[in-house]
Write a protein that holds these residues in place. Sequence first.
Motif, short mmCIF file in Angstrom:
data_model
loop_
_atom_site.label_atom_id
_atom_site.label_comp_id
_atom_site.label_asym_id
_atom_site.label_seq_id
_atom_site.Cartn_x
_atom_site.Cartn_y
_atom_site.Cartn_z
N SER A 1 -19.65 -28.39 -82.52
CA SER A 1 -20.06 -27.95 -80.96
C SER A 1 -19.29 -26.67 -80.73
CB SER A 1 -19.71 -28.89 -79.86
OG SER A 1 -18.30 -29.21 -80.14
N PHE A 2 -18.13 -26.39 -81.30
CA PHE A 2 -17.62 -24.83 -80.80
C PHE A 2 -18.41 -23.93 -81.77
CE2 PHE A 2 -14.66 -21.49 -82.37
CZ PHE A 2 -14.14 -20.95 -81.33
N VAL A 3 -18.97 -23.03 -81.57
CA VAL A 3 -19.51 -21.94 -82.24
C VAL A 3 -18.89 -20.80 -82.22
CG1 VAL A 3 -21.72 -20.74 -82.57
CG2 VAL A 3 -21.65 -23.11 -82.00
N GLN A 4 -18.75 -20.14 -83.34
CA GLN A 4 -18.04 -18.70 -83.44
C GLN A 4 -18.90 -17.66 -84.38
OE1 GLN A 4 -15.28 -16.92 -81.38
NE2 GLN A 4 -16.76 -15.61 -82.25
N ASP A 5 -19.53 -16.83 -83.84
CA ASP A 5 -20.25 -15.79 -84.35
C ASP A 5 -19.54 -14.88 -84.96
OD1 ASP A 5 -22.83 -17.07 -84.79
OD2 ASP A 5 -23.13 -16.32 -82.57
N ILE A 6 -19.37 -14.42 -86.22
CA ILE A 6 -18.52 -13.52 -87.07
C ILE A 6 -19.23 -12.10 -86.57
CG2 ILE A 6 -16.85 -12.73 -88.69
CD1 ILE A 6 -16.27 -15.53 -87.63
N ALA A 7 -18.45 -10.94 -86.10
CA ALA A 7 -19.03 -9.80 -85.77
C ALA A 7 -18.14 -8.73 -86.75
CB ALA A 7 -19.04 -9.39 -84.41
N TYR A 8 -18.82 -8.53 -87.73
CA TYR A 8 -18.05 -7.53 -88.93
C TYR A 8 -18.53 -6.16 -88.49
CZ TYR A 8 -17.63 -11.66 -92.11
OH TYR A 8 -17.32 -13.06 -92.51
N ASN A 9 -17.63 -5.37 -89.19
CA ASN A 9 -17.76 -3.68 -88.91
C ASN A 9 -18.92 -3.13 -89.81
OD1 ASN A 9 -15.30 -4.14 -87.18
ND2 ASN A 9 -13.91 -3.56 -88.98
#
Length: 1296
Positions: A660-668
């Motif tokens: 339920s915890f969602v973290q999209d990873i924003a790369y450089n």
Amino acid sequence: MPGRGPENARLLGGSAWTAKNQDFSQYLTLDLGDIMNVTGIATQGRNSPKEFVMEYGISYGSNGLDYADYREVDGSTKVSHPSTKCSSAWQAAINNYYQSITVQLDGRYNICAVATKGRQGSSEFVSEYYVLSSEDGYTWSTYQSDYGQDQMFKGNTDGDGIRRNRFETPIIAQYIRINPTRWNDRISMRVELYGCPYVADVLYFNGTALLTRNLENDPITSRRDSIQLRFRTNRADGVLIYSRGSQGDIFALQLVNNRMLLNIDLGAGLLTSLSVGSLLDDNLWHDVRILRNRREVIFTVDRVMIREKVKGDYAQLDLNHNLYIGGVPNMQEGLVVTQNFTGCIENMYLNYTNVIQAVKDYRHEDYYKYQRVQALSSCPQEPIVPITFLTANSYAKLPGYEGVSSLNLSLDFRTFEENGLLAYHRFTSPGFVKLFIETGKIKVEIAAENVPKVTLDNFGTDLLNDGRWHKVIMTLSTNSMVLSVDGRPMKTVRLMTFRTGSSYLIGGGVPSSSGFIGCMRQINVDGHYKSPLNWKDEEFCCKGEIVFDACQMVDRCNPNPCEHRGVCKQTSEEFYCDCAGTGYAGAVCHMSANPVSCESFRQSGANASPVDISIDVDGSGPLRAFPVTCEFFSDGRTYTYVGHKNDQTTVVNGFEAPGSFVQDIAYNADVDQMEILMNRSYTCRQRLRYECRRSRLLNSPSPETQEFRPYSWWMSRQNQRMDYWAGALPGSRKCECGIDGTCVDRTKWCNCDAALDTWTADEGEILDKEYLPVRQLRFGDTGTPLDEKEGKYTLGPLLCEGDVLYDNVVTFRVGDATIDFPTFDMGHSGDLTFEFKTTVQNAVLIHSKGPSDFIKVSISGGDTLQFEYQAGSGARTVTVETSNKLSDNQWHSVSIERNRKEARMIVDGALKSQIREPPGPIRAMLLTSPLVVGATVDYRDGFVGCMRGLMVNGRHLDMRAAALAGLYGIGIGCTGKCDSNPCLNNGTCHEKYDSYHCDCRFTSFKGPICADEIGVNMQSNYMIQYDFAGSYKSTLSEKIRVGFTTTDPKGILMGLYSDISKEYLTLQVSNSGHLRLVFDFGFERREIIFEDQNFATGQFHDVRIRREESGTRVVMEVDSYEPRSITYKINPSADAQFNNIQHLYLGRNKTMAEGFIGCISRVEFDDIYPLKWLFQQNPPPNIMKEPSSISEDFCGIEPVTNPPDVRETRPPPIVDEDKLQEFYPPAHSAILGGILAVLFIALVCMAILIGRYMSRHKGDYVTQEDKGAEYAPDEHFAVMQGATGHQVQQKKEIFI
């Protein structure tokens, strides 16, 4: 009819099909064998000037029984008009790029193809040409490619063949002009056009007119659309088509600032804008085509095509409000302009329905669907007549009111030039007024009676050289001037009086001012307008430099020729690109200004670590550069770190449901960029850690027989939910401790799955490149903010090691070895980058060619690199000459680019050379051969050495794979002949890659591998003396080498003496056969005896002596015996230096009566080689021998040789057996074999007959008979008649 049957109906077949009867019921049927898509047909008559078909109809069918006529769009039967077979041809009077042939048709035609031939039976033909079209014979436009460039059509390759080119978008015109750009021998051609009369349905919209269709009861619901139309206008803005739907769908086609803009929304609330075209308000006809397939849109204006995907997830267009054509009654959502369209629209098709035909024909089924508001059924010619000033020398001279105290001047202009004169008027009273553009801004210069000259430039900051129409009105009166630019007036008050002159110069004619280049219209002088079509000859200058009734400006920036988001600027002659802030460089912003990897940055000389830089993994490719951190290690490793915005430890609390915890990873970097980085890296990894307290992770154990229901997981690059944690194996459903068996609860597979009250953690590295990087993290089982369940995660950067680009190294071992890559499509723009290492002075590195074009990269003279190419015109060369050698066996980098403006080459990142493309049409380079690396395409002038990092247009070419495939003469890695150390005795090996050369200058040997002994066979009275020249020699460490053989130990092998310091060193064989080294360097006499062997037995021995540790340690080595090392304790006040060495003796010194007897060779003292210098061609004067008859000897030692190299030979070419059978079928082979057998038997028989004939003659032979006895009847008479006596050979006997 014999020889005239249907089997003869082939083009260029030498014969032809002839109908039996000459009437309308004759036909020729072709069976294609299957149902095919037939797009065109070409015909010829018989090879007779009087037999040909002038018109014919075409029928088609699928069963051979039922046929249908091919019909026009209006339903009439299609009739084609082939040309006759012509034996002559048009030939230009002068052979240059400015020749053309113009075809005037009897009306507007829809032309879909053109066919050409050269002059019959000759080598005169046109091989390349442009096609231009016009509707009036004055204003011409060049047929363009999808990319907006003038399209070059390929012509013929001989004088008799037919070359047909089909236009993807048909040309609608009355005049067709063909401009040859490349030809053979002379410009000669025969031309044939294919098409049909063009029928136009047109409506005129005056800015208030429009068509409407109510879609409320008849909505448009489509997943595919096809819209096409033609329009003509002299307005820069206007709405052409508009409609919308109640669900947010929008379709808006509009003119905005001379460009066509399409706004479309499929209901997602995201407007997608596509813009194409330029200078569309030139009152010429323009073609527009829109094709939509779900979200894919192809938008074409005048054959310039762009492709775009509509934003959002919807694919259907739903329109249920009014559909408007030509304008809207009020402002609507999705529109940028407020003006309705003014101009003509013809043949508008909406999903294959001709709307204009439907509106005009009451019999059409859609006639009542449209409401027509003030739209006219014809297209009137606009009263506005533009003119084009083609050169800065052209101008107009128009009359005005003379002698009055006010003037009024207004005009519209458009230009791309920064500077230019708009108008100039000289007063009859002293003074003048000048209206001009300078650096893109409009300015006024005034001088009047008693008023000094002044320049006014406060008329706004907008740049007016943007190619758009701008309106200027200048009103001048006593003490006042008003200048209005695009409707914004600016008043200036200044004390001045004047009286007007009789004429106004428009666009130029003032020697001190730059003339105007561009277009003008609506030129009004003192309220009077005179159409340019009515200007007299004396009112303009000069013919050929002004074009009337057309604005012939070329927008060189549309489509944008600058790559990678470079900003295009232009003049009337050329464009140039502003690459600032793009990360790219060059004339068209093509080459990346950033390294392709951290390893590339390191190879350029960087050593600081860690360092933050940007890398461009695909070089000149479409992907942009992105920031990374580079770390370099002393052992050669290079790490690349790609960071992200979620690198801090993050608390997870209050998310109980799994994932339920969602973290999209924003790369450089984008995924595409990271994918190329990982593919080019040896290894990649990413560390992931999860700290937990009473929070479970993977819900282990979870056997494969059960459904995997983890509480937390991570998502891969492909957005796939992964079934293992970092440090474990894919598919294991475990953490690292579960693999190692070290979990805190041995019944679980993860530490966190024990749900302990204390903090624990599961962490590790993800090593599988196919799943990296982590795209998303999902966590659960962290309870509520009020309980004690809690988690923390930490995701490290993506870490990749190395760059296989720099390990993609091959060696070209032989001069004709090559690697062939697929044809290089250089077109108008392309680049090559690579690195090489070689020792050859002249070689071709890369070569490719086409029918006439080519590229070639070569080394010349060892210090010059050349890039030669040809694209249409003559060969051109870019040359970089270096101060140091390119053949120095060091790596050198090469970057080559050729684009529309220039060709340039950069060597070693600093040395740069470039040449501009010549004026005239820029031709795309046509290469048809493979891209050959290592030699020319015919295996000549080959390169030997190493090459790596080959990239073409930003794409890596894998040379190593070619070497692994076992290509002839290609090796993996950079390995030369010197890598096996073929040069002996410390000889220096000079690499040649296909061979080597040993430099023996700094050895005591000679020969091809420095293995040949240089010695002297000494006698008791022999002596060789070397005198140290100059300030003599003083040493603290020496290296001595002597080889010898003896059976009579007398004298010395070597002696070093100083008459000044009385210090010495001698090496000799004692009477007992031991080696004895005696020296005195000033501190005391020392002696070393090597007693392990009797060295006076005639065997060869090699002695090596050296002094180390500031002269206190002496090491003596003999053959392969254990070295003898002695260290001496020297008083600190003593001097261990061997001072002022003056003489070196071999055999004996001057005071000795008897010298060494035996052979001495390989004599060395540091860098002195006495015997080698003694026996060279011109020995130095400070080396002497006594007696002078002493000669060189090899001391009985045969030189060592290396095994010979296995010579590589090019394998025979691969023969295509099918083609071989095609040229030599089995029947032909049998016949050929029989003929050869008969010829062989005939030759054998002939040889036998000739042999028998020759053998019948008596031959001559040598006898031992006496002279004069040749004709004696028997032996007795022979003795009596002999004149010389018996010729008996005398024998010798030797007794031993």
